[in-house]
Design a protein around this motif. Structure first.
Motif, PDB file in Angstrom:
ATOM      1  N   LYS A 113      60.305  99.288 101.022  1.00 44.52           N
ATOM      2  CA  LYS A 113      58.855  99.180 100.831  1.00 44.52           C
ATOM      3  C   LYS A 113      58.494  97.917 100.046  1.00 44.52           C
ATOM      4  O   LYS A 113      57.530  97.205 100.374  1.00 44.52           O
ATOM      5  CB  LYS A 113      58.339 100.429 100.106  1.00 44.52           C
ATOM      6  CG  LYS A 113      56.830 100.459  99.918  1.00 44.52           C
ATOM      7  CD  LYS A 113      56.392 101.729  99.228  1.00 44.52           C
ATOM      8  CE  LYS A 113      54.868 101.773  99.102  1.00 44.52           C
ATOM      9  NZ  LYS A 113      54.309 100.621  98.343  1.00 44.52           N
ATOM     10  N   LEU A 114      59.256  97.611  98.987  1.00 44.65           N
ATOM     11  CA  LEU A 114      58.989  96.403  98.211  1.00 44.65           C
ATOM     12  C   LEU A 114      59.230  95.141  99.050  1.00 44.65           C
ATOM     13  O   LEU A 114      58.484  94.150  98.936  1.00 44.65           O
ATOM     14  CB  LEU A 114      59.868  96.387  96.963  1.00 44.65           C
ATOM     15  CG  LEU A 114      59.550  97.440  95.904  1.00 44.65           C
ATOM     16  CD1 LEU A 114      60.578  97.398  94.782  1.00 44.65           C
ATOM     17  CD2 LEU A 114      58.143  97.246  95.350  1.00 44.65           C
ATOM     18  N   ARG A 115      60.214  95.180  99.875  1.00 42.77           N
ATOM     19  CA  ARG A 115      60.485  94.019 100.720  1.00 42.77           C
ATOM     20  C   ARG A 115      59.351  93.816 101.725  1.00 42.77           C
ATOM     21  O   ARG A 115      58.964  92.675 102.029  1.00 42.77           O
ATOM     22  CB  ARG A 115      61.809  94.218 101.447  1.00 42.77           C
ATOM     23  CG  ARG A 115      62.241  93.016 102.278  1.00 42.77           C
ATOM     24  CD  ARG A 115      63.598  93.243 102.892  1.00 42.77           C
ATOM     25  NE  ARG A 115      63.593  94.389 103.791  1.00 42.77           N
ATOM     26  CZ  ARG A 115      64.668  94.800 104.468  1.00 42.77           C
ATOM     27  NH1 ARG A 115      65.831  94.170 104.311  1.00 42.77           N
ATOM     28  NH2 ARG A 115      64.592  95.850 105.259  1.00 42.77           N
ATOM     29  N   TYR A 116      58.804  94.903 102.240  1.00 46.23           N
ATOM     30  CA  TYR A 116      57.684  94.770 103.171  1.00 46.23           C
ATOM     31  C   TYR A 116      56.446  94.242 102.457  1.00 46.23           C
ATOM     32  O   TYR A 116      55.692  93.417 103.008  1.00 46.23           O
ATOM     33  CB  TYR A 116      57.394  96.128 103.808  1.00 46.23           C
ATOM     34  CG  TYR A 116      56.243  96.105 104.779  1.00 46.23           C
ATOM     35  CD1 TYR A 116      56.421  95.639 106.082  1.00 46.23           C
ATOM     36  CD2 TYR A 116      54.980  96.540 104.390  1.00 46.23           C
ATOM     37  CE1 TYR A 116      55.357  95.600 106.974  1.00 46.23           C
ATOM     38  CE2 TYR A 116      53.915  96.507 105.277  1.00 46.23           C
ATOM     39  CZ  TYR A 116      54.110  96.038 106.567  1.00 46.23           C
ATOM     40  OH  TYR A 116      53.050  95.998 107.445  1.00 46.23           O
ATOM     41  N   ASP A 117      56.193  94.712 101.229  1.00 45.50           N
ATOM     42  CA  ASP A 117      55.026  94.229 100.483  1.00 45.50           C
ATOM     43  C   ASP A 117      55.176  92.764 100.072  1.00 45.50           C
ATOM     44  O   ASP A 117      54.165  92.069  99.842  1.00 45.50           O
ATOM     45  CB  ASP A 117      54.814  95.087  99.238  1.00 45.50           C
ATOM     46  CG  ASP A 117      54.416  96.507  99.584  1.00 45.50           C
ATOM     47  OD1 ASP A 117      53.945  96.730 100.731  1.00 45.50           O
ATOM     48  OD2 ASP A 117      54.611  97.409  98.737  1.00 45.50           O
ATOM     49  N   ALA A 118      56.399  92.272  99.961  1.00 42.27           N
ATOM     50  CA  ALA A 118      56.629  90.894  99.505  1.00 42.27           C
ATOM     51  C   ALA A 118      56.688  89.896 100.658  1.00 42.27           C
ATOM     52  O   ALA A 118      57.053  88.729 100.454  1.00 42.27           O
ATOM     53  CB  ALA A 118      57.930  90.828  98.708  1.00 42.27           C
TER      54      ALA A 118
END
Length: 665
Positions: free
Chosen positions: A634-639
């Motif tokens: 999820k963090l990778r998608y938001d970044a």
């Protein structure tokens, strides 16, 4: 035969026609091995002939004799004995009128030794040689009277049961196997019964062998003469269930192991009496009077709380938290009765007590339970706290497997919380719950105490720190609600430990005076801010919205529940105590049970959960736990829209849309 013969016999009345008369002596009550029953009805047809008199005896006569009177004899007609029938034995009757006869009289023939006379007592109704209905009724009445007299002499029959009531409306109806039940059992002087059968078979021939099955459907139970039970108490329970399902308002006048007397409510005349069968450890129904004419009773008092508890014990085994209102509807549907709510509450309590035992018994067994735990888990920590006069105050449970799991694979944060026990004695369950590598709850230890106060918390935390090998709390973070006793206990026993406050509990108190969706969003925005600049922006907006809300927020020790101010050594950014609340919800059903049953349910549930989690980790091929992998994805998608610009001295700048952030290495 003239006057001379009459004089030789004795004084008496004379019968007959013509000049020759037969003399009938006076009757006396003496013992005679060849007598006739006092209720025997005989009719004789005496005809004059050429020196002989023919006497015809009715088939009901019990004895058939051949009496010789000189040269002129009196032939007596007898029913021929059928082939294949069992040889009959002559029986002795008591106190029966007989004719005194002089043994030396030449007209009297004494039976030779070993000679026996045939009787018709053992013959069935279809085997009799006579179609006389009066004779058949006399046989039936004789059996009825003899049975009632015998039971009354033996004390098995109440005195208020008359012979006219009898043993049933038709005793022959209770025998379904031909005429085997129509036996002749004579009563001798000592009150015993003499019959062709042995002592073991005597009771079975008097009453049919119909054994009661406790597993039967009591609504289809047929209460009849000869129905057998183990004892009177089993008969009572069977009649109780039968009467409740049928709606009969019967009452038990007398109940013991050997006797039972039940009667229906007037004007219904139904009555049942039962007692032990002589020389047998068996109870049988012996008297049934009348048929039920009463209406269905929906408020039957026979359905007391003990009977209801017995019917619903398996239901409460699966659903111990079943509501009484739901139970009332089910009782009305199953049994068509409407007991009071008070009776239903008592039935539920009694059923739970039968399942789990009494509360007193549980607390008396705590020492034995602890000894068993220490025998199984020798490395575990189990402590019992007693007050004055050995009054229970607390029980600490710490399994060695959970302690090792926390030390080797969990984050160094422990949530502390307490929950109420749902028994009438009350009490609290204190728990210490951590987070495992998959960010899920991992119970470390728990304890049952009398109340959630500073003394109980101090006792629990002290043992917990000793069990974990952390005396001053260094390197451990605790999170809890704002309970004052708990805060004081942590501060005194673990001065070097970080103590966080649950943001959810803080918000519940804060929103009582500061309501609204805007303030709510600003509160959680400030709590979840990961750096101070974001926190300051949220607080400025809150101050602009409500000065009072801002001031109240800053006065609540915000550095204990805001993410940007908590330490990172425990590798957890948890700002709420959801793991403890999850554990309390996980054991919510067990909390309604008695102490030993509750502790065993918790132990078994956690053992199954640990086994399931171990299987998930073992089957995984990644080095990162599943929940952590989802969080990173999820963090990778938001970044994806972020761009990093490196600088000198290990500094770099990150831009995300219109925001620009400077990170210091």
């Amino acid at each position: 035969m003239g006057k001379e013969n009459a004089g030789e016999v004795g004084k008496g009345k004379t019968i007959g026609k013509g000049k020759e008369k037969l003399s009938r002596p006076e009757k006396k009550k003496v013992n005679n091995p060849v007598g006739t029953s006092p209720i025997t009805r005989s009719k004789k047809v005496i005809d004059e002939g050429q020196g002989s008199v023919s006497v015809r005896t009715s088939p009901i006569t019990r004895s058939r004799k051949v009496l010789g009177l000189g040269e002129n004899s009196l032939p007596v007609e007898t029913t021929p004995k059928k082939k294949g029938k069992k040889k009959q034995v002559t029986r002795t009757l008591v106190d029966e009128p007989i004719i005194e006869t002089d043994p030396e009289d030449s007209d009297y023939i004494i039976p030779e030794d070993g000679e026996q006379y045939e009787t018709d007592d053992s013959l069935g109704d279809n085997e009799l040689g006579s179609d006389d209905e009066e004779y058949r009724d006399a046989r039936l009445n004789l059996r009825l009277v003899e049975g009632v007299v015998q039971e009354r002499e033996e004390g098995d029959l109440p005195d208020d049961v008359s012979m006219s009531e009898g043993r049933s409306a038709d005793p022959r109806g209770s025998n379904t196997e031909g005429d085997e039940g129509m036996l002749s059992d004579y009563i001798v002087s000592d009150g015993d019964v003499v019959s062709d059968s042995t002592d073991e078979e005597e009771g079975s021939k008097r009453l049919p062998r119909i054994m009661y099955d406790p597993r039967c459907n009591h609504k289809d139970l047929i209460v009849q003469i000869g129905l057998r039970f183990e004892n009177g108490y089993q008969c009572k329970e069977a009649l109780r269930s039968w009467a409740i399902l049928k709606g009969y308002p019967i009452r038990f006048r007398r109940v013991s192991k050997k006797q039972l007397d039940a009667k229906c409510r007037p004007p219904c005349i139904w009555r049942c009496y039962g007692s032990d069968i002589k020389d047998q450890c068996t109870f049988a129904v012996k008297v049934l009077v009348g048929e039920h004419t009463c209406l269905f009773d929906i408020h039957n008092k026979l359905a007391d709380y003990k009977w209801l508890a017995k019917q619903y014990i398996e239901v409460f085994r699966l659903r111990p938290c079943m509501q009484v209102q739901e139970m009332a509807l089910d009782v009305n549907t199953r049994f068509s009765i409407q007991p009071s709510l008070g009776r239903l509450y008592r039935a539920k309590a009694h059923a739970l007590e039968l399942l789990r035992g009494s509360v007193k018994k549980h607390y008396n067994s705590l020492r034995s339970y602890m000894s068993e735990l220490m025998r199984v888990d020798k490395e575990g920590r189990f402590e019992l706290l007693l007050g004055d006069d050995s009054v229970f105050r607390g029980l600490y449970i710490g399994f060695s497997a959970l302690r090792k799991g926390f030390m080797e694979g969990c984050r160094r944060i422990i949530g502390l919380d307490g929950c109420f026990l749902k028994t009438y004695l009350g009490g609290q369950l204190l728990c210490a719950v951590s987070k495992d590598g998959n960010n899920q709850m991992f119970p470390v230890a728990w304890a049952v105490v009398e109340a959630e106060n500073e003394e109980c918390w101090s006792w629990f935390i002290k043992i917990l720190l000793e069990d974990l090998g952390v005396t001053d709390g260094l390197g451990i973070s605790f999170i809890s609600d704002q309970q004052k006793g708990l805060q004081n206990a942590v501060a005194s026993l673990a001065p070097f430990a970080e103590h966080r406050n649950c943001a959810r509990h803080v918000y519940c108190n804060w929103k009582k005076t500061h309501k609204g969706a805007t303030l709510k969003n600003l509160f959680w925005r400030a709590v979840r801010a990961s750096y101070q600049q974001e926190f300051d922006l949220a607080m400025e907006e809150m101050k602009a919205e409500s000065q009072e809300a801002h001031t109240d927020f800053m006065n609540r020790e915000y550095h204990r529940f805001c993410r940007c101010f908590i330490s990172t050594h425990c590798l957890s950014d948890m700002v709420d105590n959801n793991v403890s609340e999850t554990f309390n919800g996980y054991i919510v059903k067990a909390r309604a049970k008695h102490i030993i049953t509750m502790l065993e349910d918790i132990r078994v549930a956690l053992r199954g959960r640990q086994y399931k989690k171990l299987g998930l980790v073992t089957d995984s091929t990644e080095k990162i736990c599943p929940n952590i992998r989802k969080k990173l994805d999820k963090l990778r998608y938001d970044a994806r829209m972020c761009q990093a610009y490196p600088g000198l001295g290990g500094k770099f700048e990150v831009s995300c849309y219109d925001d620009r952030l400077m990170h210091m290495a």
